[in-house]
Design a protein around this motif. Structure first.
Motif, PDB file in Angstrom:
ATOM      1  N   PRO A   1       0.817  -1.217   0.000  1.00 20.31           N
ATOM      2  CA  PRO A   1       0.000   0.000   0.000  1.00 20.31           C
ATOM      3  C   PRO A   1       0.854   1.271   0.000  1.00 20.31           C
ATOM      4  O   PRO A   1       2.013   1.256   0.405  1.00 20.31           O
ATOM      5  CB  PRO A   1      -0.776  -0.128   1.317  1.00 20.31           C
ATOM      6  CG  PRO A   1       0.134  -0.915   2.207  1.00 20.31           C
ATOM      7  CD  PRO A   1       0.859  -1.873   1.301  1.00 20.31           C
ATOM      8  N   ASN A   2       0.263   2.346  -0.473  1.00 19.44           N
ATOM      9  CA  ASN A   2       0.811   3.700  -0.355  1.00 19.44           C
ATOM     10  C   ASN A   2       2.230   3.837  -0.911  1.00 19.44           C
ATOM     11  O   ASN A   2       3.085   4.461  -0.302  1.00 19.44           O
ATOM     12  CB  ASN A   2       0.756   4.127   1.105  1.00 19.44           C
ATOM     13  CG  ASN A   2       0.375   5.571   1.250  1.00 19.44           C
ATOM     14  OD1 ASN A   2       0.158   6.277   0.268  1.00 19.44           O
ATOM     15  ND2 ASN A   2       0.299   6.030   2.485  1.00 19.44           N
ATOM     16  N   VAL A   3       2.468   3.272  -2.092  1.00 21.64           N
ATOM     17  CA  VAL A   3       3.784   3.321  -2.732  1.00 21.64           C
ATOM     18  C   VAL A   3       3.995   4.694  -3.354  1.00 21.64           C
ATOM     19  O   VAL A   3       3.095   5.256  -3.967  1.00 21.64           O
ATOM     20  CB  VAL A   3       3.883   2.209  -3.807  1.00 21.64           C
ATOM     21  CG1 VAL A   3       5.149   2.330  -4.620  1.00 21.64           C
ATOM     22  CG2 VAL A   3       3.785   0.844  -3.151  1.00 21.64           C
ATOM     23  N   PHE A   4       5.219   5.234  -3.184  1.00 21.43           N
ATOM     24  CA  PHE A   4       5.492   6.534  -3.787  1.00 21.43           C
ATOM     25  C   PHE A   4       6.703   6.529  -4.721  1.00 21.43           C
ATOM     26  O   PHE A   4       6.935   7.489  -5.434  1.00 21.43           O
ATOM     27  CB  PHE A   4       5.641   7.633  -2.727  1.00 21.43           C
ATOM     28  CG  PHE A   4       6.790   7.462  -1.761  1.00 21.43           C
ATOM     29  CD1 PHE A   4       8.024   8.015  -2.033  1.00 21.43           C
ATOM     30  CD2 PHE A   4       6.607   6.770  -0.571  1.00 21.43           C
ATOM     31  CE1 PHE A   4       9.070   7.871  -1.144  1.00 21.43           C
ATOM     32  CE2 PHE A   4       7.642   6.637   0.328  1.00 21.43           C
ATOM     33  CZ  PHE A   4       8.891   7.182   0.044  1.00 21.43           C
ATOM     34  N   ARG A   5       7.471   5.428  -4.764  1.00 21.22           N
ATOM     35  CA  ARG A   5       8.629   5.371  -5.667  1.00 21.22           C
ATOM     36  C   ARG A   5       9.065   3.913  -5.853  1.00 21.22           C
ATOM     37  O   ARG A   5       9.043   3.130  -4.918  1.00 21.22           O
ATOM     38  CB  ARG A   5       9.777   6.163  -5.071  1.00 21.22           C
ATOM     39  CG  ARG A   5      10.985   6.274  -5.949  1.00 21.22           C
ATOM     40  CD  ARG A   5      11.989   7.251  -5.328  1.00 21.22           C
ATOM     41  NE  ARG A   5      13.277   7.064  -5.934  1.00 21.22           N
ATOM     42  CZ  ARG A   5      14.411   6.984  -5.280  1.00 21.22           C
ATOM     43  NH1 ARG A   5      14.423   7.082  -3.982  1.00 21.22           N
ATOM     44  NH2 ARG A   5      15.539   6.808  -5.918  1.00 21.22           N
ATOM     45  N   ILE A   6       9.495   3.589  -7.073  1.00 16.69           N
ATOM     46  CA  ILE A   6      10.032   2.261  -7.385  1.00 16.69           C
ATOM     47  C   ILE A   6      11.363   2.473  -8.106  1.00 16.69           C
ATOM     48  O   ILE A   6      11.441   3.241  -9.066  1.00 16.69           O
ATOM     49  CB  ILE A   6       9.065   1.445  -8.270  1.00 16.69           C
ATOM     50  CG1 ILE A   6       7.712   1.285  -7.569  1.00 16.69           C
ATOM     51  CG2 ILE A   6       9.664   0.084  -8.600  1.00 16.69           C
ATOM     52  CD1 ILE A   6       6.624   0.710  -8.445  1.00 16.69           C
ATOM     53  N   ARG A   7      12.392   1.780  -7.630  1.00 14.66           N
ATOM     54  CA  ARG A   7      13.732   1.904  -8.201  1.00 14.66           C
ATOM     55  C   ARG A   7      14.233   0.526  -8.635  1.00 14.66           C
ATOM     56  O   ARG A   7      13.985  -0.469  -7.965  1.00 14.66           O
ATOM     57  CB  ARG A   7      14.706   2.473  -7.171  1.00 14.66           C
ATOM     58  CG  ARG A   7      16.128   2.631  -7.676  1.00 14.66           C
ATOM     59  CD  ARG A   7      17.082   3.125  -6.592  1.00 14.66           C
ATOM     60  NE  ARG A   7      17.161   2.246  -5.444  1.00 14.66           N
ATOM     61  CZ  ARG A   7      17.905   1.139  -5.366  1.00 14.66           C
ATOM     62  NH1 ARG A   7      18.614   0.753  -6.401  1.00 14.66           N
ATOM     63  NH2 ARG A   7      17.923   0.419  -4.268  1.00 14.66           N
ATOM     64  N   THR A   8      14.940   0.487  -9.763  1.00 16.19           N
ATOM     65  CA  THR A   8      15.553  -0.751 -10.236  1.00 16.19           C
ATOM     66  C   THR A   8      16.974  -0.467 -10.694  1.00 16.19           C
ATOM     67  O   THR A   8      17.245   0.589 -11.261  1.00 16.19           O
ATOM     68  CB  THR A   8      14.734  -1.398 -11.371  1.00 16.19           C
ATOM     69  OG1 THR A   8      15.393  -2.579 -11.804  1.00 16.19           O
ATOM     70  CG2 THR A   8      14.524  -0.465 -12.534  1.00 16.19           C
ATOM     71  N   ASP A   9      17.873  -1.409 -10.412  1.00 12.47           N
ATOM     72  CA  ASP A   9      19.272  -1.227 -10.784  1.00 12.47           C
ATOM     73  C   ASP A   9      19.671  -2.047 -12.000  1.00 12.47           C
ATOM     74  O   ASP A   9      20.118  -1.514 -12.994  1.00 12.47           O
ATOM     75  CB  ASP A   9      20.187  -1.611  -9.613  1.00 12.47           C
ATOM     76  CG  ASP A   9      20.075  -0.647  -8.452  1.00 12.47           C
ATOM     77  OD1 ASP A   9      19.718   0.519  -8.667  1.00 12.47           O
ATOM     78  OD2 ASP A   9      20.327  -1.079  -7.314  1.00 12.47           O
ATOM     79  N   ALA A  10      19.500  -3.357 -11.929  1.00  9.56           N
ATOM     80  CA  ALA A  10      20.082  -4.254 -12.917  1.00  9.56           C
ATOM     81  C   ALA A  10      19.153  -4.630 -14.071  1.00  9.56           C
ATOM     82  O   ALA A  10      19.619  -5.082 -15.104  1.00  9.56           O
ATOM     83  CB  ALA A  10      20.566  -5.533 -12.226  1.00  9.56           C
ATOM     84  N   TYR A  11      17.856  -4.473 -13.901  1.00  8.73           N
ATOM     85  CA  TYR A  11      16.894  -4.927 -14.913  1.00  8.73           C
ATOM     86  C   TYR A  11      15.810  -3.887 -15.135  1.00  8.73           C
ATOM     87  O   TYR A  11      15.469  -3.133 -14.230  1.00  8.73           O
ATOM     88  CB  TYR A  11      16.216  -6.235 -14.494  1.00  8.73           C
ATOM     89  CG  TYR A  11      17.176  -7.381 -14.301  1.00  8.73           C
ATOM     90  CD1 TYR A  11      17.648  -8.092 -15.404  1.00  8.73           C
ATOM     91  CD2 TYR A  11      17.618  -7.743 -13.047  1.00  8.73           C
ATOM     92  CE1 TYR A  11      18.532  -9.138 -15.248  1.00  8.73           C
ATOM     93  CE2 TYR A  11      18.507  -8.803 -12.877  1.00  8.73           C
ATOM     94  CZ  TYR A  11      18.964  -9.493 -13.980  1.00  8.73           C
ATOM     95  OH  TYR A  11      19.831 -10.524 -13.830  1.00  8.73           O
ATOM     96  N   SER A  12      15.224  -3.879 -16.325  1.00  9.14           N
ATOM     97  CA  SER A  12      14.042  -3.060 -16.597  1.00  9.14           C
ATOM     98  C   SER A  12      12.833  -3.749 -15.984  1.00  9.14           C
ATOM     99  O   SER A  12      12.778  -4.979 -15.909  1.00  9.14           O
ATOM    100  CB  SER A  12      13.837  -2.899 -18.094  1.00  9.14           C
ATOM    101  OG  SER A  12      14.942  -2.249 -18.667  1.00  9.14           O
ATOM    102  N   LEU A  13      11.864  -2.948 -15.550  1.00  5.93           N
ATOM    103  CA  LEU A  13      10.669  -3.471 -14.888  1.00  5.93           C
ATOM    104  C   LEU A  13       9.404  -2.898 -15.497  1.00  5.93           C
ATOM    105  O   LEU A  13       9.417  -1.823 -16.082  1.00  5.93           O
ATOM    106  CB  LEU A  13      10.645  -3.075 -13.406  1.00  5.93           C
ATOM    107  CG  LEU A  13      11.683  -3.584 -12.448  1.00  5.93           C
ATOM    108  CD1 LEU A  13      11.467  -2.965 -11.074  1.00  5.93           C
ATOM    109  CD2 LEU A  13      11.623  -5.084 -12.354  1.00  5.93           C
ATOM    110  N   ASN A  14       8.308  -3.609 -15.276  1.00  3.34           N
ATOM    111  CA  ASN A  14       6.968  -3.076 -15.468  1.00  3.34           C
ATOM    112  C   ASN A  14       6.250  -3.275 -14.149  1.00  3.34           C
ATOM    113  O   ASN A  14       6.325  -4.353 -13.555  1.00  3.34           O
ATOM    114  CB  ASN A  14       6.221  -3.788 -16.587  1.00  3.34           C
ATOM    115  CG  ASN A  14       4.808  -3.272 -16.717  1.00  3.34           C
ATOM    116  OD1 ASN A  14       3.889  -3.800 -16.106  1.00  3.34           O
ATOM    117  ND2 ASN A  14       4.624  -2.214 -17.483  1.00  3.34           N
TER     118      ASN A  14
END
Length: 159
Positions: free
Chosen positions: A103-116
């Protein structure tokens, strides 16, 4: 004499055949306690926070310790911890899937792979592509002034 040998051979063959059939006629062993060999895609184990649910996955996105390995980090206002309001994951392949509820997510970060990432809010469903080595603000963190609280429902490694 040859009739006696042939007759003896027939008796021996009949006896051995009957013994083999009798042993094959037994009841098979009960294997109901054996582990299932088919992947059920249920996530193995509970989430580290009571308001987070790890539901299903293919095993290629796994929970990780943010201090050690945080290839993928999800920041949420509902995860107050020493690691900075985040839960972390590690991808083990160039493709992967994890259904979850954060719940209540405000940011998603990825280093090594692309994401959806698939999210939902009062405005409806949203799909966000996140390039390798970047962070994307979502929900309230989107900075548009219209950001609404959003729940993360799915992560997919896309390359």
């Amino acid at each position: 004499m040859s009739r006696l040998l042939v007759g003896g051979a027939v008796v021996v063959a009949a006896t051995l055949g009957a013994t083999a059939l009798a042993s094959a006629d037994g009841v098979p062993a009960d294997n109901s306690a054996a582990p299932v060999a088919v992947e059920d895609f249920n996530y193995p184990g509970p989430a580290p926070y009571p308001n987070v649910k790890l539901l299903r996955g293919d095993g290629h996105i796994v929970l990780s310790d943010c201090a050690v390995d945080s290839q993928i980090s999800v920041l949420s206002f509902d995860l107050p911890n020493a690691g900075g309001n985040q839960i972390c994951f590690r991808a083990t392949s160039t493709t992967g899937y994890l259904a979850l509820e954060v719940p209540n997510v405000f940011r998603i970060r990825t280093d090594a792979y692309s994401l959806n990432a698939k999210l939902t809010s009062v405005d409806g469903a949203q799909s966000v592509d996140i390039a390798k080595g970047t962070a994307v603000p979502v929900g309230i963190g989107s900075g548009s002034g219209n950001g609404k609280p959003a729940a993360l429902l799915e992560l997919r490694v896309t390359g």
